[in-house]
Motif scaffolding. Structure first.
Motif, mmCIF file in Angstrom:
data_model
loop_
_atom_site.group_PDB
_atom_site.id
_atom_site.type_symbol
_atom_site.label_atom_id
_atom_site.label_comp_id
_atom_site.label_asym_id
_atom_site.label_seq_id
_atom_site.Cartn_x
_atom_site.Cartn_y
_atom_site.Cartn_z
ATOM 1 N N PHE A 90 0.825 -1.218 0.000
ATOM 2 C CA PHE A 90 0.000 0.000 0.000
ATOM 3 C C PHE A 90 0.861 1.271 0.000
ATOM 4 O O PHE A 90 0.496 2.279 -0.576
ATOM 5 C CB PHE A 90 -0.923 0.011 1.224
ATOM 6 C CG PHE A 90 -1.850 -1.171 1.255
ATOM 7 C CD1 PHE A 90 -2.937 -1.247 0.397
ATOM 8 C CD2 PHE A 90 -1.609 -2.235 2.121
ATOM 9 C CE1 PHE A 90 -3.777 -2.351 0.396
ATOM 10 C CE2 PHE A 90 -2.441 -3.339 2.136
ATOM 11 C CZ PHE A 90 -3.521 -3.412 1.272
ATOM 12 N N LEU A 91 2.004 1.218 0.702
ATOM 13 C CA LEU A 91 2.849 2.418 0.813
ATOM 14 C C LEU A 91 3.828 2.520 -0.361
ATOM 15 O O LEU A 91 4.267 3.614 -0.719
ATOM 16 C CB LEU A 91 3.643 2.372 2.127
ATOM 17 C CG LEU A 91 2.800 2.357 3.405
ATOM 18 C CD1 LEU A 91 3.682 2.198 4.634
ATOM 19 C CD2 LEU A 91 1.971 3.629 3.516
ATOM 20 N N ARG A 119 -6.326 7.797 2.195
ATOM 21 C CA ARG A 119 -5.878 7.854 3.601
ATOM 22 C C ARG A 119 -6.112 6.455 4.153
ATOM 23 O O ARG A 119 -7.237 6.067 4.445
ATOM 24 C CB ARG A 119 -6.701 8.874 4.391
ATOM 25 C CG ARG A 119 -6.452 10.296 3.968
ATOM 26 C CD ARG A 119 -7.379 11.220 4.708
ATOM 27 N NE ARG A 119 -6.952 11.400 6.096
ATOM 28 C CZ ARG A 119 -7.771 11.729 7.080
ATOM 29 N NH1 ARG A 119 -9.066 11.856 6.860
ATOM 30 N NH2 ARG A 119 -7.310 11.918 8.287
ATOM 31 N N PHE A 120 -5.016 5.713 4.269
ATOM 32 C CA PHE A 120 -5.149 4.320 4.701
ATOM 33 C C PHE A 120 -5.221 4.210 6.215
ATOM 34 O O PHE A 120 -4.500 4.920 6.939
ATOM 35 C CB PHE A 120 -3.947 3.496 4.232
ATOM 36 C CG PHE A 120 -3.943 3.185 2.764
ATOM 37 C CD1 PHE A 120 -4.982 2.466 2.185
ATOM 38 C CD2 PHE A 120 -2.882 3.584 1.963
ATOM 39 C CE1 PHE A 120 -4.969 2.160 0.829
ATOM 40 C CE2 PHE A 120 -2.851 3.288 0.607
ATOM 41 C CZ PHE A 120 -3.900 2.580 0.040
ATOM 42 N N ALA A 121 -6.061 3.288 6.689
ATOM 43 C CA ALA A 121 -5.995 2.832 8.084
ATOM 44 C C ALA A 121 -5.603 1.370 8.020
ATOM 45 O O ALA A 121 -6.324 0.546 7.453
ATOM 46 C CB ALA A 121 -7.341 2.983 8.773
ATOM 47 N N PHE A 122 -4.418 1.052 8.533
ATOM 48 C CA PHE A 122 -3.963 -0.342 8.570
ATOM 49 C C PHE A 122 -4.539 -0.981 9.825
ATOM 50 O O PHE A 122 -4.147 -0.618 10.939
ATOM 51 C CB PHE A 122 -2.435 -0.425 8.618
ATOM 52 C CG PHE A 122 -1.729 -0.015 7.347
ATOM 53 C CD1 PHE A 122 -2.432 0.271 6.181
ATOM 54 C CD2 PHE A 122 -0.344 0.053 7.312
ATOM 55 C CE1 PHE A 122 -1.776 0.635 5.004
ATOM 56 C CE2 PHE A 122 0.329 0.415 6.138
ATOM 57 C CZ PHE A 122 -0.389 0.708 4.990
ATOM 58 N N LEU A 123 -5.423 -1.938 9.647
ATOM 59 C CA LEU A 123 -6.025 -2.621 10.791
ATOM 60 C C LEU A 123 -5.393 -4.003 10.924
ATOM 61 O O LEU A 123 -5.475 -4.820 9.989
ATOM 62 C CB LEU A 123 -7.543 -2.742 10.597
ATOM 63 C CG LEU A 123 -8.281 -3.598 11.635
ATOM 64 C CD1 LEU A 123 -8.148 -3.001 13.036
ATOM 65 C CD2 LEU A 123 -9.754 -3.736 11.267
ATOM 66 N N ILE A 133 7.850 -1.127 8.638
ATOM 67 C CA ILE A 133 7.450 0.187 8.099
ATOM 68 C C ILE A 133 8.494 1.231 8.503
ATOM 69 O O ILE A 133 8.908 2.070 7.701
ATOM 70 C CB ILE A 133 6.033 0.572 8.596
ATOM 71 C CG1 ILE A 133 4.992 -0.362 7.962
ATOM 72 C CG2 ILE A 133 5.715 2.035 8.278
ATOM 73 C CD1 ILE A 133 3.588 -0.233 8.528
ATOM 74 N N SER A 134 8.929 1.151 9.747
ATOM 75 C CA SER A 134 9.918 2.133 10.191
ATOM 76 C C SER A 134 11.245 1.976 9.428
ATOM 77 O O SER A 134 11.926 2.960 9.129
ATOM 78 C CB SER A 134 10.050 2.011 11.714
ATOM 79 O OG SER A 134 11.329 2.041 12.121
ATOM 80 N N ILE A 135 11.581 0.741 9.049
ATOM 81 C CA ILE A 135 12.783 0.518 8.230
ATOM 82 C C ILE A 135 12.577 1.120 6.835
ATOM 83 O O ILE A 135 13.455 1.801 6.295
ATOM 84 C CB ILE A 135 13.105 -0.997 8.144
ATOM 85 C CG1 ILE A 135 13.639 -1.486 9.497
ATOM 86 C CG2 ILE A 135 14.105 -1.294 7.033
ATOM 87 C CD1 ILE A 135 13.758 -2.988 9.612
ATOM 88 N N SER A 152 3.677 10.417 0.416
ATOM 89 C CA SER A 152 2.295 10.902 0.378
ATOM 90 C C SER A 152 1.345 9.890 1.016
ATOM 91 O O SER A 152 0.337 10.258 1.616
ATOM 92 C CB SER A 152 1.867 11.187 -1.060
ATOM 93 O OG SER A 152 1.973 10.009 -1.830
ATOM 94 N N ARG A 153 1.655 8.596 0.904
ATOM 95 C CA ARG A 153 0.814 7.572 1.495
ATOM 96 C C ARG A 153 1.094 7.412 2.982
ATOM 97 O O ARG A 153 0.205 7.111 3.772
ATOM 98 C CB ARG A 153 1.036 6.240 0.781
ATOM 99 C CG ARG A 153 0.434 6.240 -0.595
ATOM 100 C CD ARG A 153 1.089 5.294 -1.559
ATOM 101 N NE ARG A 153 0.436 5.411 -2.848
ATOM 102 C CZ ARG A 153 -0.459 4.548 -3.306
ATOM 103 N NH1 ARG A 153 -0.776 3.489 -2.609
ATOM 104 N NH2 ARG A 153 -1.029 4.738 -4.471
#
Ligand code: SF4
Ligand code: SF4
Length: 387
Positions: A90-91, A119-123, A133-135, A152-153
């Protein structure tokens, strides 16, 4: 129901029956909810519209080269580990048009992409995935080279994390210090509690947005017992990892062993299919393709996921730099566990186990590291003879 809004780090209890309210709240705030759902006999990440889309009552059995979906004896909502998809799709989309160009006489005009960014909400993001994600944040949002698609994502992302209630057969996040409890980078973190006809979530608030989400979701303050129960669930998961990896001095271990015979051994099994890089939540290699229409009036540039396992990836004039399977596997594993540390200040592996499960021949990164490490501590034949 408590009418006082919790603060960051507070923990509350949300009943299972109110999980649907989270979907409604996120939709009302303009989020597109994405999360786990069942497709093609696997749990994948896709758009969700309600709780019913989640893999309720399912679990997965994972091992080297094996993934099986199974019915559970209960109605757990998050009773499984990670599947073949990761949030990077998604990102950092697998296929993305970067720009178009149209002919203007003897010149051309470049038309930039202005696609609407959801505008994603990762559930249902797991702790190892938050670390992944932080990497990727470090890879794509460095001040000198920021990727606009990713940024932007990423900037409007809402993350509802799940603390793992069970480890998958190939998980080793405990070894990598990346799980199974989410400790940062989430808006809300849920621990699913079941038993004695009770089914609820202990919810930790991680941000102001998390507080605001709870405004419209019925909840109560978590008791000390609730908090302890949630901690016990995660501690139990940590004790039952499917795999482990000794990371002591791993960077130097791999740098010392670039000519180890184990690379030949793994190369004899590896199919260079690139599955491991596709499923890995931190791998980020891409290729760029330019295409034109037959009239020559219109051209497009596309970016696509690529892999260090393909011959083309390191092709330069005259041939591929890494022509052998051995050199490609060594490149992947040594980058992931050693040179990534030099490059980004962190390991490139979060211990999610996907590369083990989805390798068609079951090559196991933890086993490969162990084989090299153990060979260093086993005296060679020559050394034995000397003694
Ligand atoms: S290690 Fe496994 S998944 Fe990766 S390229 Fe080789 S065969 Fe494919
Ligand atoms: S290398 Fe394998 S275990 Fe490590 S993050 Fe990538 S897919 Fe997960």
């Amino acid at each position: 129901m408590n009418t006082t809004l919790p603060k960051i780090h507070d923990r509350v209890v949300v009943d299972r029956d109110h999980l649907q309210d989270l979907f409604v709240t996120l939709a009302n705030k303009g989020y597109q909810v994405v999360g786990p759902t069942i497709r093609d006999h696997a749990i994948v990440y896709d758009t969700l519209t309600s709780v019913a889309d989640l893999p309720i009552g399912y679990t997965d059995e994972q091992n080297g080269g094996t993934y099986r979906l199974k019915k559970r004896a209960d109605q757990a909502v998050f009773g499984y580990a990670v599947g073949p998809h990761s949030w990077k799709k998604f990102l950092f989309p697998p296929v993305k048009r970067l720009w178009q160009a149209k002919r203007e006489g003897n010149s051309f005009e470049v038309i930039p992409e202005n696609d609407e960014v959801p505008r994603f909400a990762f559930l249902g993001a797991r702790s190892c995935e938050l670390h992944a994600i932080s990497i990727q944040d470090k890879v794509f949002m460095r001040t000198e080279y920021t990727d606009p698609t990713y940024q932007s994502r990423r900037k409007n992302l809402c993350i509802i994390a799940i603390n793992c209630g069970q480890a998958g057969g190939t998980c080793f996040c405990t070894s990598m210090g990346t799980g199974p409890k989410a400790t940062s980078d989430f808006d809300l973190a849920l621990t699913e509690v079941m038993g004695n006809d009770l089914h609820y979530f202990v919810v930790e608030v991680g941000s102001q947005l998390g507080t605001e989400l709870l405004e419209t979701i019925p909840h109560r303050e978590a008791s000390l017992d609730d908090i302890q129960l949630a901690e016990d669930i995660v501690a139990n998961t940590a004790e039952h990892m499917g795999r482990s990896m000794d990371t002591t001095g791993i960077k130097d271990l791999l740098y010392r062993n670039l000519d180890h015979q184990r690379w030949d051994d793994v190369a004899s099994r590896c199919l260079t299919c690139s599955n491991c890089t596709m499923v890995c939540p931190t791998c980020f290699c891409t290729t760029v393709e330019d295409v034109t229409d037959l009239t020559g009036e219109h051209a497009e540039r596309w970016r696509k996921w690529d892999s260090c396992f393909t011959m083309d990836f390191s092709y330069i004039y005259g041939g591929s730099i890494r022509a052998s399977t051995k050199s490609r596997y060594r490149q992947w594993m040594t980058h992931k566990l050693a040179s990534w540390i030099d490059q980004f200040g962190t390991s490139g592996c979060v211990g999610c186990g996907r590369c083990i499960t989805w390798c068609p021949v079951g090559i196991d990164i933890t086993e490969e590291v162990r084989a090299i490490r153990e060979s260093e501590s086993t005296p060679t034949k020559a050394a034995k003879e000397q003694n």
